[in-house]
Design an enzyme around this catalytic site. Structure first.
Site, PDB file in Angstrom:
ATOM      1  N   PRO A  79      41.494  44.825  43.076  1.00  0.00           N
ATOM      2  CA  PRO A  79      40.637  45.804  42.410  1.00  0.00           C
ATOM      3  C   PRO A  79      39.154  45.473  42.511  1.00  0.00           C
ATOM      4  CG  PRO A  79      41.866  44.550  40.784  1.00  0.00           C
ATOM      5  CD  PRO A  79      42.409  44.177  42.126  1.00  0.00           C
ATOM      6  N   ALA A  80      38.808  44.196  42.634  1.00  0.00           N
ATOM      7  CA  ALA A  80      37.402  43.830  42.800  1.00  0.00           C
ATOM      8  C   ALA A  80      36.869  44.369  44.118  1.00  0.00           C
ATOM      9  CB  ALA A  80      37.226  42.316  42.731  1.00  0.00           C
ATOM     10  N   ILE A 109      39.687  40.727  36.507  1.00  0.00           N
ATOM     11  CA  ILE A 109      39.153  41.330  37.733  1.00  0.00           C
ATOM     12  C   ILE A 109      39.543  40.412  38.874  1.00  0.00           C
ATOM     13  CG2 ILE A 109      37.087  42.040  38.983  1.00  0.00           C
ATOM     14  CD1 ILE A 109      35.797  42.773  36.350  1.00  0.00           C
ATOM     15  N   HIS A 110      40.634  40.750  39.552  1.00  0.00           N
ATOM     16  CA  HIS A 110      41.144  39.931  40.639  1.00  0.00           C
ATOM     17  C   HIS A 110      40.835  40.602  41.980  1.00  0.00           C
ATOM     18  CE1 HIS A 110      44.785  42.528  40.890  1.00  0.00           C
ATOM     19  NE2 HIS A 110      44.562  42.653  39.597  1.00  0.00           N
ATOM     20  N   ALA A 111      41.222  39.985  43.057  1.00  0.00           N
ATOM     21  CA  ALA A 111      40.765  40.332  44.406  1.00  0.00           C
ATOM     22  C   ALA A 111      40.909  41.806  44.789  1.00  0.00           C
ATOM     23  CB  ALA A 111      41.478  39.456  45.434  1.00  0.00           C
TER      24      ALA A 111
END
Length: 85
Positions: free
Chosen positions: A18-19, A14-16
């Protein structure tokens, strides 16, 4: 209360980007949505807290949805996770 688990398949976890989309989607609901991973939890509408969990590929997360629209929120989140993570 609705709960479900999901194993992250995205290589970046969960990176920037899509978060941010996840947090925005969660704000559409009245229910509180808590993501738990590796014994740490965060409200998914709080982007910094969500990123602080450090969710990686292969991690299994649990989402707990509590509130007036919990059923539709949980179903929407399940769909979102299957499409993005």
């Amino acid at each position: 209360m609705e709960t479900f688990t999901y194993t992250i398949r995205d290589q970046l976890g969960i990176h920037a980007r899509p978060a941010g989309i996840l947090a925005k989607k969660a704000k559409e609901f009245n229910s509180e949505i808590i993501l738990t991973c590796n014994q740490k939890s965060a409200n998914i509408t709080k982007l910094i807290a969500l990123m602080g969990l450090g969710v990686k590929c292969g991690d299994t997360v649990q989402l707990t949805v509590t509130g007036s629209d919990e059923k539709i929120a949980a179903e929407t989140m399940k769909q979102f996770f299957s499409e993005h993570f």
